[in-house]
Each structure stands twice: as structure tokens, then as C-alpha cells.
Design an enzyme around this catalytic site. Structure first.
Site, mmCIF file in Angstrom:
data_model
loop_
_atom_site.group_PDB
_atom_site.id
_atom_site.type_symbol
_atom_site.label_atom_id
_atom_site.label_comp_id
_atom_site.label_asym_id
_atom_site.label_seq_id
_atom_site.Cartn_x
_atom_site.Cartn_y
_atom_site.Cartn_z
ATOM 1 N N ASP A 1 2.353 -2.967 4.197
ATOM 2 C CA ASP A 1 3.568 -2.964 3.397
ATOM 3 C C ASP A 1 4.675 -3.645 4.179
ATOM 4 O O ASP A 1 4.497 -4.017 5.338
ATOM 5 C CB ASP A 1 3.977 -1.562 2.944
ATOM 6 N N CYS B 1 2.408 -0.409 -12.241
ATOM 7 C CA CYS B 1 2.717 0.851 -12.933
ATOM 8 C C CYS B 1 3.739 0.593 -14.038
ATOM 9 O O CYS B 1 4.725 1.314 -14.183
ATOM 10 C CB CYS B 1 3.209 1.916 -11.962
ATOM 11 N N ASP C 1 -1.643 -3.938 -5.830
ATOM 12 C CA ASP C 1 -0.853 -3.067 -6.703
ATOM 13 C C ASP C 1 0.608 -3.427 -6.417
ATOM 14 O O ASP C 1 1.201 -2.912 -5.470
ATOM 15 C CB ASP C 1 -1.143 -1.597 -6.411
ATOM 16 N N ALA D 1 0.773 -1.250 0.000
ATOM 17 C CA ALA D 1 0.000 0.000 0.000
ATOM 18 C C ALA D 1 0.798 1.291 0.000
ATOM 19 O O ALA D 1 0.263 2.335 -0.362
ATOM 20 C CB ALA D 1 -0.936 0.009 1.213
ATOM 21 N N ALA D 2 2.049 1.291 0.453
ATOM 22 C CA ALA D 2 2.781 2.551 0.642
ATOM 23 C C ALA D 2 2.866 3.340 -0.673
ATOM 24 O O ALA D 2 3.025 2.741 -1.739
ATOM 25 C CB ALA D 2 4.174 2.263 1.177
ATOM 26 N N PRO D 3 2.740 4.682 -0.584
ATOM 27 C CA PRO D 3 2.570 5.505 0.623
ATOM 28 C C PRO D 3 1.126 5.673 1.094
ATOM 29 O O PRO D 3 0.860 6.458 1.990
ATOM 30 C CB PRO D 3 3.144 6.855 0.183
ATOM 31 N N GLY D 4 0.192 4.958 0.465
ATOM 32 C CA GLY D 4 -1.158 4.911 1.011
ATOM 33 C C GLY D 4 -2.240 5.626 0.228
ATOM 34 O O GLY D 4 -3.390 5.676 0.663
ATOM 35 N N GLY D 5 -1.896 6.186 -0.930
ATOM 36 C CA GLY D 5 -2.898 6.949 -1.686
ATOM 37 C C GLY D 5 -4.124 6.139 -2.062
ATOM 38 O O GLY D 5 -5.262 6.603 -1.914
ATOM 39 N N LYS D 6 -3.901 4.921 -2.546
ATOM 40 C CA LYS D 6 -5.037 4.088 -2.956
ATOM 41 C C LYS D 6 -5.850 3.638 -1.744
ATOM 42 O O LYS D 6 -7.083 3.590 -1.792
ATOM 43 C CB LYS D 6 -4.532 2.888 -3.758
#
Length: 452
Positions: free
Chosen positions: A289, A387, A334, A266-271
Site C-alpha cells: 500500500d 467496493c 482491489d 492491500a490495507a488493512p490486509g484482510g484479502k
């Protein structure tokens, strides 16, 4: 510009750290700008532009230097190599700085770094380049398109060969040009606190340009700010820095109120924050993470957001969490990848990545997917995203997963604007391409677990 700090020396330090130690450029630049916050906006912009620009264009810059230097770039001392690189970037791409000033500052920096005996060499190479920039000889575009594109767009040859084979010359050219365009900062408005139009008005009053995203109403690009962390709207959690591509991955995940969700890398956590916000502070998002440092970044963003339906945990995504098996309505995976879709933001990736490393990453992705799919309830959803624009990490991984586990693709058209819908989105996945789409390169697929 201030006399107390030599900003070209700071640029040199950044280039030495990235090219010598393999440190990620965005982290080095962030640390330098944080340390020298007192510098003016013009100086900070110079540091950012020359550092990133030199790294973006380094293959072409080295090609140019080699045409004018008796000593090839690879045989130069690292300090001299990077002084010349940053100077050539200024000569070719920054018309506002006189050529004589670029050459003189490079010579001064050479002496300051203890290479008095090489100052004449640096001066001679740069003066020759200044006179001959318009006469650079490039590979023949028709005879060797991969080599031509590699030099002109500053990409490793193996990447241009791979993309030409997959996308053809027209789309490959669009992608490569996009990597060299300015990458604007994209933010997501926290609509639980403020409407996007109100946030744009607040930023505009501070001289910050805002451009709405064509894909998601909460998303906008911003330009013209100085220090992002100093903006009151950022401190208040009114927006998160997040590319629209990763927002789209959350959109196709389509969390429902009350859902149990795991974001496994997850880092840095936006999603994770976007998931929690769409769930209107109900249910629970567990953002995980690998390291305490990465989880600390998530926790900082959670605290700033004010959301209470999200928690951060240190957890290795390759290790099965028995307590989470078949408890999740939604898992967002992700996963670590080659990052070839974000070369416009992290240009140093192309110098560190290799076909062998991509294969290793593909194996890691399969190991993680083979673990985290266990958390999804029957009838629940798994979203797989990266990505990158690499077929092996994306479509081939997707095929492998579908052949091995009890999941099926689910149409994602209902979650996307009409502009993004195509034949693959009707099947259940989307590949975003820089230059083709107004977003980073990104892959996303929505999979439903078989059963009730």
C-alpha cells in the site's frame, strides 16, 4: 450514564469532525471509543448509534429542521446545526429516550458550548419538531421520484438520479433501504486455526450472536459484542474482520499452493491474509500500500495471524516495479474507488463524493491497472475489484482494460455458490448490490493473461 463524560458532547465532537473537517466517520468513532474504553456498553452503543444514525439520515434531518426553523440549516452556526441534527435523530428514531429529555439535553449542550443566547432558539425548534413530526411534507413520489427517494432515504439527488437511471425504481429502493439498515460486523474464521462452528460456539458463550453467511462457510455476521479488540479470539488471530464481499473477490482469485501473489492496494490486509491462508502457508503474498501508516495496519494483522507466507511493503501502485514484471501467478487489484457500495458502513462518503471525483478515481484506477498488469505472468490471473456500484468504475473500466491489454475474462461460476451465479458470472464478473445480496456493494472480475 456517567456524569464524568457528557456522551452527547462526544457525539457533537464526532459530527463536527466529520462534517467540518471531512474526516472519515469510522475513524473518528473508532478513536473516540478507544479513548473512552472505560465507558459502559450502553454509553458506547449510544455514541455509535447516534453518530452514525445522524450522519446516515442527515439529508432527511436537515429537511425536517428546515420545515420548523426560521433559520435554514445551511445558515446556522455549525455547533447549533449539529446539536439540532443529533437531537432530531433521537426524537425520530430513538423511542426509548423521552422527547423532553432530548430537548433539555440539547439546550444544556448549547449553553455549555457558549451559545447561551441561542438556547431558546434550539429549544423552540426542537419543541416544534416534537409536536409536528407526524406532519412532515415530502416531495411527491410520482412527480419527482428522485427527489422523493433522496429525502426519504437521505441520499444526494445526483446519486438517486444516477441509480434510478441504471437500476430502476424497485432495485434502487432496495439499495437505498439497505444503506439505512443496521450493518452487522462480518468476520472470517481463520480455518487454519479453528473450525467456523467452534469459533461460533466460543463467541456464543460470551453472549455474541453469530449468523452464518449464505455465501462462504468461513464467514459469519456477529452482533452484541462491545469492544472487538478485547475479544481473546480476535487477539489470538482466530478471525479477521472482513465483509463477505471482499472474501468473494479472494475466492474468485482462487490462489494455488506455491503461488507468487501481489495484492497491490492491500490495507488493512484482510484479502491478503485470506489469500495466504488459502495457499496453506506456501508461496508468497506481497501486500502493498501507499503509506507507512497503511502498511503498518497490514503488519499488525499479519502478526496476529501467525502466517509466514505474507509480507507487507510500502509501494505506490502507480509506479512500475521492474523486479516484479511477469513474476506473479496472481495479482489482486482491489483499487481506490468512490466507495458507493459501502454507504451503509461509511455514510459520510455520500457527502464528500461528487461526479467529478468519481471521474478522477476512474482515471486513477486505469493508471494503476495500466501498471500492475505487467506483473502477471503469461497465463496468470488478474482480479480487478472495487467496493462501488458505479458502472464507470466497474464495467466501463473492465471494457477499457480488455480492449487495451492482452487479457480475457474467465468464468467465475466454479468459485461461487449457486445463488450468486448469473449471466455475468458466466462471462467473468459479478456486481453485488446492497439489499439485493447479503453483502456490501462490490464488483469483481477475473481476467486471464493471454499466452502459456
Amino acid at each position: 450514564m456517567t456524569n464524568a463524560v457528557n456522551i452527547r458532547e462526544l457525539v457533537l465532537g464526532i459530527l463536527m469532525e466529520v462534517t467540518g473537517k471531512g474526516t472519515h466517520s469510522h475513524l473518528v468513532i473508532r478513536d473516540v471509543l478507544s479513548k473512552y474504553q472505560y465507558l459502559g456498553k450502553q454509553e458506547r452503543s449510544f455514541i455509535t448509534r447516534v453518530s452514525i444514525g445522524t450522519l446516515e439520515q442527515m439529508i432527511l434531518i436537515d429537511y425536517i429542521i428546515d420545515q420548523f426553523s426560521s433559520v435554514k440549516v445551511k445558515k446556522m452556526k455549525p455547533v447549533i446545526r449539529n446539536i439540532l441534527r443529533s437531537a432530531v435523530y433521537q426524537l425520530k428514531w430513538m423511542d426509548s429516550i423521552p422527547d423532553s429529555a432530548v430537548c433539555n439535553e440539547a439546550v444544556k449542550l448549547t449553553r455549555k458550548k457558549g451559545f447561551q443566547g441561542l438556547s431558546g432558539f434550539v429549544n423552540g425548534v426542537l419543541r416544534s419538531i416534537t409536536r409536528g413530526l407526524a406532519e412532515i411534507r415530502y416531495p411527491d413520489e410520482k412527480e419527482n421520484p428522485a427527489e422523493y427517494m433522496g429525502i426519504r432515504y437521505s441520499q444526494p439527488l445526483w446519486l438517486t438520479q444516477m441509480w434510478l437511471a441504471r437500476f430502476g425504481p424497485e432495485t434502487t429502493g432496495q439499495i437505498l433501504r439497505a444503506f439505512l439498515d443496521e450493518s452487522p460486523t462480518c468476520i472470517r474464521c481463520s480455518t487454519g486455526k479453528i473450525r467456523a462452528e467452534e469459533l461460533a460456539d466460543k463467541l456464543n458463550l460470551q453472549g455474541i450472536e453469530t449468523i452464518p453467511s449464505p455465501y462462504i462457510k468461513e464467514a459469519m455476521e456477529i452482533r452484541g459484542y462491545d469492544h472487538l479488540g478485547a475479544l481473546p479470539e480476535f487477539k489470538q488471530g482466530l478471525f479477521q474482520v472482513q465483509d463477505v464481499s471482499s472474501m468473494l473477490a479472494v475466492r474468485i482469485a482462487a490462489p494455488a499452493k506455491g503461488d507468487i501473489v501481489y495484492d497491490v492496494c492491500a490495507a488493512p490486509g484482510g484479502k491478503s491474509l485470506y489469500l495466504a491462508e488459502l495457499m496453506e502457508n506456501t508461496g508468497m503474498v506481497t501486500a502493498r500500500d501507499l503509506t507507512p501508516y497503511k502498511v503498518g495496519l497490514i503488519e499488525e494483522n499479519i502478526q496476529r495471524s501467525g502466517l509466514t507466507n505474507i509480507r507487507a511493503q510500502v509501494w505506490d501502485a502507480c509506479v512500475l516495479d521492474e523486479s516484479a514484471v511477469e513474476t506473479a501467478d496472481l495479482v489482486l487489484a482491489d483499487l481506490p474507488c468512490s466507495g458507493l457500495g459501502v454507504l451503509g458502513r461509511k455514510p459520510d462518503i455520500k457527502y464528500h463524493m461528487s461526479p467529478g471525483q468519481m471521474q478522477e478515481l476512474c482515471r486513477l484506477q486505469r493508471e494503476i491497472l495500466g501498471t500492475v498488469h505487467n506483473y502477471v505472468k503469461k497465463g496468470g490471473v488478474l482480479v480487478y475489484s472495487t467496493c462501488t456500484i458505479d458502472r464507470e468504475e466497474n464495467e466501463e473500466n473492465l471494457d477499457w482494460f480488455l480492449n487495451k491489454f492482452p487479457f480475457h475474462l474467465e468464468k467465475i461460476d466454479p468459485y461461487l455458490c449457486e445463488e450468486l451465479r448469473n449471466g455475468t458470472t458466466a462471462r467473468g464478473y459479478l456486481q453485488l448490490l446492497p439489499g439485493v445480496h447479503r453483502a456490501d456493494g462490490f464488483f469483481m472480475a477475473r481476467l486471464r493473461k493471454d499466452g502459456e
